[in-house]
Scaffold this motif. Sequence first.
Motif, PDB file in Angstrom:
ATOM      1  N   ASN A 184      10.887  13.292 -32.518  1.00 36.85           N
ATOM      2  CA  ASN A 184      11.616  14.128 -31.487  1.00 36.85           C
ATOM      3  C   ASN A 184      12.252  13.029 -30.478  1.00 36.85           C
ATOM      4  OD1 ASN A 184      11.324  16.649 -33.035  1.00 36.85           O
ATOM      5  ND2 ASN A 184       9.597  17.077 -31.582  1.00 36.85           N
ATOM      6  N   THR A 185      11.356  12.732 -29.855  1.00 35.72           N
ATOM      7  CA  THR A 185      11.666  11.744 -28.681  1.00 35.72           C
ATOM      8  C   THR A 185      12.298  10.276 -29.045  1.00 35.72           C
ATOM      9  OG1 THR A 185       9.703  10.700 -28.241  1.00 35.72           O
ATOM     10  CG2 THR A 185      10.100  12.825 -27.220  1.00 35.72           C
ATOM     11  N   LYS A 186      11.995   9.776 -30.230  1.00 33.67           N
ATOM     12  CA  LYS A 186      12.272   8.601 -30.851  1.00 33.67           C
ATOM     13  C   LYS A 186      11.499   7.337 -30.190  1.00 33.67           C
ATOM     14  CE  LYS A 186      15.058  10.727 -33.800  1.00 33.67           C
ATOM     15  NZ  LYS A 186      14.235  11.005 -35.172  1.00 33.67           N
ATOM     16  N   GLU A 187      10.761   7.780 -29.145  1.00 28.74           N
ATOM     17  CA  GLU A 187       9.788   6.664 -28.595  1.00 28.74           C
ATOM     18  C   GLU A 187       8.916   5.865 -29.292  1.00 28.74           C
ATOM     19  OE1 GLU A 187       8.379   7.870 -24.257  1.00 28.74           O
ATOM     20  OE2 GLU A 187       8.468   9.689 -25.534  1.00 28.74           O
ATOM     21  N   GLU A 188       8.985   4.643 -29.386  1.00 26.09           N
ATOM     22  CA  GLU A 188       8.155   3.879 -30.423  1.00 26.09           C
ATOM     23  C   GLU A 188       6.786   3.177 -29.455  1.00 26.09           C
ATOM     24  OE1 GLU A 188      11.656   2.432 -33.405  1.00 26.09           O
ATOM     25  OE2 GLU A 188      10.630   0.756 -32.260  1.00 26.09           O
ATOM     26  N   TYR A 189       5.766   2.983 -30.377  1.00 28.13           N
ATOM     27  CA  TYR A 189       4.697   2.575 -29.733  1.00 28.13           C
ATOM     28  C   TYR A 189       3.994   1.505 -30.793  1.00 28.13           C
ATOM     29  CZ  TYR A 189       4.670   6.582 -26.697  1.00 28.13           C
ATOM     30  OH  TYR A 189       5.141   7.538 -25.861  1.00 28.13           O
ATOM     31  N   GLN A 190       3.838   0.377 -30.041  1.00 23.60           N
ATOM     32  CA  GLN A 190       2.974  -0.707 -30.958  1.00 23.60           C
ATOM     33  C   GLN A 190       1.350  -0.603 -31.055  1.00 23.60           C
ATOM     34  OE1 GLN A 190       4.209  -4.861 -30.182  1.00 23.60           O
ATOM     35  NE2 GLN A 190       3.101  -5.522 -31.421  1.00 23.60           N
ATOM     36  N   LEU A 191       0.790  -0.299 -32.125  1.00 24.68           N
ATOM     37  CA  LEU A 191      -0.552   0.000 -32.190  1.00 24.68           C
ATOM     38  C   LEU A 191      -1.280  -1.286 -32.293  1.00 24.68           C
ATOM     39  CD1 LEU A 191      -0.621   3.369 -34.114  1.00 24.68           C
ATOM     40  CD2 LEU A 191      -0.291   3.183 -31.613  1.00 24.68           C
ATOM     41  N   SER A 192      -0.841  -2.273 -33.194  1.00 26.65           N
ATOM     42  CA  SER A 192      -1.543  -3.497 -33.326  1.00 26.65           C
ATOM     43  C   SER A 192      -0.725  -4.696 -32.832  1.00 26.65           C
ATOM     44  CB  SER A 192      -1.650  -3.733 -34.659  1.00 26.65           C
ATOM     45  OG  SER A 192      -0.626  -4.251 -35.640  1.00 26.65           O
ATOM     46  N   LEU A 261      -7.925   0.763 -38.343  1.00 28.21           N
ATOM     47  CA  LEU A 261      -7.989   2.049 -37.735  1.00 28.21           C
ATOM     48  C   LEU A 261      -7.347   2.396 -36.509  1.00 28.21           C
ATOM     49  CD1 LEU A 261      -9.069   5.207 -38.107  1.00 28.21           C
ATOM     50  CD2 LEU A 261     -10.980   4.690 -36.813  1.00 28.21           C
ATOM     51  N   PHE A 262      -6.357   3.438 -36.517  1.00 24.24           N
ATOM     52  CA  PHE A 262      -5.879   3.500 -35.121  1.00 24.24           C
ATOM     53  C   PHE A 262      -5.907   5.049 -34.598  1.00 24.24           C
ATOM     54  CE2 PHE A 262      -3.854   0.210 -37.624  1.00 24.24           C
ATOM     55  CZ  PHE A 262      -3.670  -0.964 -36.678  1.00 24.24           C
ATOM     56  N   ASN A 263      -6.179   5.236 -33.459  1.00 27.34           N
ATOM     57  CA  ASN A 263      -5.901   6.521 -32.647  1.00 27.34           C
ATOM     58  C   ASN A 263      -4.807   6.821 -32.221  1.00 27.34           C
ATOM     59  OD1 ASN A 263      -6.307   8.620 -30.635  1.00 27.34           O
ATOM     60  ND2 ASN A 263      -8.525   8.242 -30.630  1.00 27.34           N
ATOM     61  N   VAL A 264      -3.914   7.744 -32.942  1.00 31.64           N
ATOM     62  CA  VAL A 264      -2.400   7.749 -32.536  1.00 31.64           C
ATOM     63  C   VAL A 264      -2.409   8.454 -31.150  1.00 31.64           C
ATOM     64  CG1 VAL A 264      -0.370   9.051 -33.008  1.00 31.64           C
ATOM     65  CG2 VAL A 264      -1.741   7.867 -34.823  1.00 31.64           C
ATOM     66  N   ASN A 265      -3.313   9.428 -30.710  1.00 32.85           N
ATOM     67  CA  ASN A 265      -3.240  10.192 -29.444  1.00 32.85           C
ATOM     68  C   ASN A 265      -3.427   9.202 -28.340  1.00 32.85           C
ATOM     69  OD1 ASN A 265      -2.864  12.407 -30.720  1.00 32.85           O
ATOM     70  ND2 ASN A 265      -5.098  13.348 -30.405  1.00 32.85           N
ATOM     71  N   GLU A 266      -4.414   8.054 -28.256  1.00 39.66           N
ATOM     72  CA  GLU A 266      -4.616   7.206 -27.656  1.00 39.66           C
ATOM     73  C   GLU A 266      -3.813   6.119 -27.751  1.00 39.66           C
ATOM     74  OE1 GLU A 266      -6.522   7.905 -24.921  1.00 39.66           O
ATOM     75  OE2 GLU A 266      -7.280   9.736 -25.911  1.00 39.66           O
ATOM     76  N   LYS A 267      -3.011   5.824 -28.603  1.00 41.37           N
ATOM     77  CA  LYS A 267      -2.122   4.763 -28.916  1.00 41.37           C
ATOM     78  C   LYS A 267      -2.859   3.289 -29.002  1.00 41.37           C
ATOM     79  CE  LYS A 267       1.384   7.907 -28.402  1.00 41.37           C
ATOM     80  NZ  LYS A 267       0.597   8.914 -28.067  1.00 41.37           N
ATOM     81  N   GLU A 268      -4.198   3.453 -29.645  1.00 45.48           N
ATOM     82  CA  GLU A 268      -5.135   2.443 -29.586  1.00 45.48           C
ATOM     83  C   GLU A 268      -5.437   1.886 -30.928  1.00 45.48           C
ATOM     84  OE1 GLU A 268      -7.738   2.988 -26.577  1.00 45.48           O
ATOM     85  OE2 GLU A 268      -9.156   4.297 -28.060  1.00 45.48           O
TER      86      GLU A 268
END
Length: 743
Positions: A184-192, A261-268
């Motif tokens: 929805n927001t199109k916000e992007e997050y880099q996890l690695s 493995l990545f925790n999406v809620n914590e973005k980590e």
Amino acid sequence: MKGFVLLLFCVLSAGAMAQYSAEDYQRADSVSRFNNMVYNTISESGWVPNTQVLWYALKTREGRTWYVAQADSATTRRAFDHERLGRLLQQTNEKKSFKPEELPLQNVNFSAGLDTLTFEMDNLKWLCDLNSYTLKATGKVKKRNNYGHWGKTTDELSQGAVRSPDSTWVAFIRDYNVYIRHQNTKEEYQLSFDGAKGDTYSSFLVWSPDSRFLATNKVRLHEKQFIRYIEAAPAGQLQPKLHELEYLKPGDALPVKRPALFNVNEKEQIPLATKDFEHQYSLSGPQWYSDSRGFTFEFNERGHQRYQVVEVNAETGAVRILIDEKSTTFIDYSGKRYRHDLNDGTEIIWASERDGWNHLYLYNSQKGKARAITSGQWVVRGVDHVDEKDRQLVFRAGGVQPDEDPYNVHYYRIGLDGKGLRHLTPETGHHQASFSHNQRYLLDTWSTPETPPVSVLRDALNGDTIMTLARADISALEKEGWKAPEVFVAKGRDGSTDIWGNIYRPTHFNPEKTYPIVEYIYAGPHSSFVQKSFSAHMGAFSSLAELGFIVVQIDGMGTSNRSKAFHDVCWKNLKDAGFPDRIAWIKAAAEKYSWMDTTRVGIYGASAGGQSAMGALLFHPDFYKAAVASSGCHDNRMDKIWWNEQWMGYPVGPHYEASSNVVNAHLLQGKLLLINGEIDNNVDPASTMQVASALIKAEKEFELLILPSVGHTLGGSYGERKRRDFFIRHLRNEEPPAWNQSQ
């Protein structure tokens, strides 16, 4: 003077070699007609989805007749006659014209009973041939992905963005790292942040079912390897064509995968301790539990002496080994691996040879304990169905019946607690079964090489016969002088282990004569190969026998589907190929049958069988006198990585040379014909050329046939002719047809 001339004529005549004719070869090939002389057999069959109805085609002297059988009422009737079938085909094509190869019949339903046929059922498609009014059910037609040649490694960046199950996020790879984007927001997050060219995160990202976690592998890429070969006379052009094919060989570097493995809620990213799994042949992708508590992956160690099922806790990243399979030789992951998760992975059904025989075990994943479901000196050959509700399974096995060929497959039902073993197919023979949609009934067909097939409907709970559908009629075959193969058993090299094989004789067989022996060999450790079910014509075996040979096929030690000890003979020793057992078996047969001449023994095979055929002359020249080796893997360092490292191990050591026909080419005795297709994409064609080069350097005599524009092959029709010519010259001391003269 007249007496001298007559004597000279007699001497010259006695020394002249008899010559075969083209008609002799045609007569030998004509025995293929035997396949069409077995009647009252089921040629095609299938279960109608969501019913207890079986359709089947019965081969009769008049052609094929179609029937439907209602298993739960033990009734069967003819489905339709030719006239009615033609009308049905027209009705289901919506009154449009169509060609025979099209698919006019769809949505067929037998639910209205056996007397009528309606067209409402989903998930069934019928292929039709209007010219002969025949039908064939194929079930759902699924689009098949074409991933190209098996040697091509996975492009870890080829997968597109992956949407989360709750549709909130999209995960993807950018610059070799893992990113997520909010829908929805199109916000992007880099996890690695540690991905790089050559050490990238895989785009085959897998979401947890609750969309809270994301898993993949970080992959350290390898240097790709290729084989290249020339097609000298390609169709459609004058100039040669260069072929290039990605192809890994034993000892080559492999990609190394490390679970991430990545925790999406914590973005980590959650750190995982995966160092212990880096010495890998392969590592599977993550498989999530349905409750998202974690995922599992499978680790196949390089060298195939360790295989593990490993769990990763999604919340903590803790890594725990659930199943740890070890072997001092090899783990047959390619042929015997079986895993079935129960209750969302809290239990696992697993196949293992840990007690010396392939059996099924039930693991408690939480307690790390296992108990045997099956046990005994016999082999589980496969699992057909797991009934989780009633905690039972149906499986195939060989060797349970003590007085029967251990390779014959039978079907059994057993509880997951290892109790209540029930034999579903008790008749002696090799069984092939298909089950109704709910596993309540089965169609069972059994036979042996010597006895024709019988087909029955059975109750799949207890094996009781409901009704007999077909009992083969071979009277026409017998009138033609057909000779059934003989199943023969003799002791192997140890004097105690039974070795099984078949003997094939010509229709004109005369027990007062003696015949040269030709063995067809394929000793690939991945399976067993001797014919176990009925066949009126065994292709090249039958035709070669018809030219005046006794043809044999044997499963020696080192092949599969027996005990682990029986199988282990091949380990790091593919040149063995079961030859001590094969030679003992042939000698035992010849002791019983004086018409088998052990002074004239030939052998032929292709691929791994080509390696073994030539190896017979290198390592056992006192017994084998002539060999035809097609498409041979003559040095295991030159062939595909997965097959050769499975049996020859890793790293590549001196034992590879010990089994090499190239290294040992100087040992050649006897007569040898090498056959190879110049564009073989299975075994590197260079393998045959290298062994030819070694033979030339050793000043050995041999014949070489290269087949232009031909791939992996036993030889095709021309190679088959050359193989017959070769054995006629060198085992029968006679001349093949003069092919270049007009016949």
